[in-house]
Write a protein that holds these residues in place. Structure first.
Motif, mmCIF file in Angstrom:
data_model
loop_
_atom_site.group_PDB
_atom_site.id
_atom_site.type_symbol
_atom_site.label_atom_id
_atom_site.label_comp_id
_atom_site.label_asym_id
_atom_site.label_seq_id
_atom_site.Cartn_x
_atom_site.Cartn_y
_atom_site.Cartn_z
ATOM 1 N N SER A 324 3.580 7.170 -1.413
ATOM 2 C CA SER A 324 2.138 6.992 -1.422
ATOM 3 C C SER A 324 1.799 5.652 -2.037
ATOM 4 O O SER A 324 2.483 5.177 -2.943
ATOM 5 C CB SER A 324 1.463 8.111 -2.229
ATOM 6 N N ARG A 325 0.726 5.061 -1.552
ATOM 7 C CA ARG A 325 0.267 3.782 -2.118
ATOM 8 C C ARG A 325 -0.656 3.997 -3.303
ATOM 9 O O ARG A 325 -1.160 3.023 -3.884
ATOM 10 C CB ARG A 325 -0.440 2.960 -1.047
ATOM 11 N N ARG A 326 -0.879 5.262 -3.679
ATOM 12 C CA ARG A 326 -1.781 5.567 -4.785
ATOM 13 C C ARG A 326 -1.099 6.476 -5.798
ATOM 14 O O ARG A 326 -0.198 7.236 -5.455
ATOM 15 C CB ARG A 326 -3.053 6.246 -4.244
ATOM 16 N N PRO A 327 -1.549 6.418 -7.061
ATOM 17 C CA PRO A 327 -0.976 7.298 -8.081
ATOM 18 C C PRO A 327 -1.440 8.743 -7.889
ATOM 19 O O PRO A 327 -2.392 9.017 -7.167
ATOM 20 C CB PRO A 327 -1.511 6.721 -9.391
ATOM 21 N N ARG A 328 -0.774 9.652 -8.564
ATOM 22 C CA ARG A 328 -1.157 11.064 -8.514
ATOM 23 C C ARG A 328 -2.590 11.208 -9.009
ATOM 24 O O ARG A 328 -2.966 10.661 -10.039
ATOM 25 C CB ARG A 328 -0.213 11.882 -9.395
ATOM 26 N N PRO A 329 -3.420 11.944 -8.282
ATOM 27 C CA PRO A 329 -4.834 12.042 -8.674
ATOM 28 C C PRO A 329 -5.011 12.830 -9.971
ATOM 29 O O PRO A 329 -4.176 13.682 -10.294
ATOM 30 C CB PRO A 329 -5.473 12.777 -7.490
ATOM 31 N N PRO A 330 -6.071 12.571 -10.692
ATOM 32 C CA PRO A 330 -6.320 13.318 -11.922
ATOM 33 C C PRO A 330 -6.769 14.739 -11.627
ATOM 34 O O PRO A 330 -7.229 15.067 -10.527
ATOM 35 C CB PRO A 330 -7.438 12.517 -12.598
ATOM 36 N N ALA A 331 -6.664 15.605 -12.621
ATOM 37 C CA ALA A 331 -7.108 16.990 -12.470
ATOM 38 C C ALA A 331 -8.606 17.064 -12.190
ATOM 39 O O ALA A 331 -9.382 16.278 -12.740
ATOM 40 C CB ALA A 331 -6.787 17.779 -13.751
ATOM 41 N N GLY A 332 -8.979 17.959 -11.313
ATOM 42 C CA GLY A 332 -10.383 18.164 -11.014
ATOM 43 C C GLY A 332 -10.962 17.258 -9.962
ATOM 44 O O GLY A 332 -12.124 17.415 -9.574
ATOM 45 N N LEU A 333 -10.190 16.298 -9.457
ATOM 46 C CA LEU A 333 -10.701 15.377 -8.437
ATOM 47 C C LEU A 333 -10.846 16.121 -7.105
ATOM 48 O O LEU A 333 -9.940 16.809 -6.656
ATOM 49 C CB LEU A 333 -9.765 14.191 -8.266
ATOM 50 N N ILE A 334 -12.013 15.999 -6.494
ATOM 51 C CA ILE A 334 -12.275 16.609 -5.189
ATOM 52 C C ILE A 334 -12.711 15.530 -4.224
ATOM 53 O O ILE A 334 -13.635 14.755 -4.520
ATOM 54 C CB ILE A 334 -13.370 17.697 -5.314
ATOM 55 N N PHE A 335 -12.062 15.447 -3.098
ATOM 56 C CA PHE A 335 -12.424 14.490 -2.083
ATOM 57 C C PHE A 335 -13.437 15.125 -1.135
ATOM 58 O O PHE A 335 -13.189 16.209 -0.599
ATOM 59 C CB PHE A 335 -11.188 14.039 -1.277
ATOM 60 N N ARG A 336 -14.564 14.485 -0.934
ATOM 61 C CA ARG A 336 -15.616 15.055 -0.081
ATOM 62 C C ARG A 336 -15.810 14.205 1.174
ATOM 63 O O ARG A 336 -15.379 13.112 1.249
ATOM 64 C CB ARG A 336 -16.941 15.146 -0.847
#
Length: 336
Positions: A324-336
């Motif tokens: 992945s080109r991005r780091p692991r997302p933080p807890a609670g992150l929701i993509f809308r």
């Protein structure tokens, strides 16, 4: 006034759900045992669909969420004072444009902005000043076309919901064929003069595809992009050692990596079971997965919780070696 959508060849509302309803208006003015009715609602043996229309709770629970909303729509418009124009989520249910979010308790209808957007009772009034919205005839009323409906949902919803709606109307393997075309969607968006949500709808349209076989596959595709993983090939077909054909949800070609969303419907839905028992379907799916794992370098599978918590999906894919080109997302992150 909204314009007639024309282009009727590809537009076909899905069959209305069959369910036994109890309606006050069918009693011809005879008295109703309101005490008995109140007890049935309190005991949850019956459900109020709209005021004056009721259904047995067991029958209501047997319907899918989109079917429940479809029943509510029909009951609402049949008791409406005058003709209405269905739009947004109501139109989506009629056309069979599914979603992952909960269906609303009200029925979306389109009204001119000059008449006001106040909602009351079972209807939610959505206003528009545009005279270029595409509509078609439906049960003596009007309804926004599939193209207009999907674009309207993309305007008022988040990116994920917009992509899901657009994928649904483009879906090439839909029974009866796609509800519309990419060219039709582009032209419908072009003539719609409304600026609100236009950029959001255009972005969702650019990301849409006719290859997503379910709302969860569309949702997963958005998450895969948001989490920084490479874009997958969709519905890649494999010929397995047993001779069976397997079309997989996602295939990351450069990494020989197959990934799939494992929905429970294939083990519970009679239409998908096709005469098999749930146990037989589960064994067949396990055998298919085992063969796929032997045919590729990496294999990932997940269920709905990985969509609700994107960290789970990130861990599943990266744990199987997908970069992945991005780091692991933080807890609670929701993509809308």
């Amino acid at each position: 006034m909204p314009r007639d959508g024309g282009h009727r060849g590809a537009m076909h509302p899905r069959p209305e759900p069959v369910i036994a309803l109890h309606r006050r208006r069918e009693h011809g003015g005879l008295p109703i045992d309101d005490r008995k009715l109140a007890r049935a609602l309190r005991d949850r043996t019956h459900v109020r669909v709209v005021p004056g229309s009721y259904v047995a709770a067991r029958d209501w629970r047997a319907l899918t969420p989109i079917d429940r909303h479809d029943v509510r729509i029909v009951e609402a418009v049949d008791r409406a004072q005058g003709a209405v124009t269905l739009c947004c989520f109501a139109a989506a249910a009629v056309w069979g444009i599914d979603q992952v979010a909960a269906w609303p308790q009200t029925v979306d209808v389109l009204v001119p902005r000059t008449s006001g957007g106040r909602s009351s009772g079972v209807f939610r009034r959505r206003t528009s000043t545009s005279g270029d919205l595409e509509t078609a005839e439906w049960r003596g009323h009007r309804i926004t076309t599939p193209a207009q409906t999907a674009l309207d949902l993309a305007r008022i919803s988040g990116f994920t919901s917009g992509v899901i709606a657009l994928d649904q109307v483009l879906w090439r393997r839909r029974a009866g064929g796609p509800l519309t075309s990419l060219d039709r969607l582009a032209s419908t968006l072009e003539v719609d003069a409304r600026s609100r949500g236009r950029a959001r709808a255009r972005a969702a349209l650019e990301f849409s595809t006719d290859l997503s076989d379910s709302v969860r596959e569309s949702e997963g595709r958005v998450l895969i992009e948001a989490l920084g993983f490479p874009p997958p090939v969709l519905q890649k077909r494999f010929t397995l050692p047993s001779g069976r054909l397997a079309d997989v949800d996602y295939y990351f070609e450069d990494f020989d990596h197959v990934a799939e969303f494992d929905g429970v419907g294939k083990y519970l839905d009679p239409a998908l079971l096709a005469g098999r028992t749930p146990e037989e379907a589960l064994i067949a799916e396990k055998d298919r997965g085992d063969e796929l794992q032997r045919a590729v370098r990496a294999f990932s599978r997940w269920r709905t919780p990985a969509h609700r918590d994107p960290r789970l999906l990130y861990d599943i894919l990266s744990g199987a070696g997908l970069p992945s080109r991005r780091p692991r997302p933080p807890a609670g992150l929701i993509f809308r």
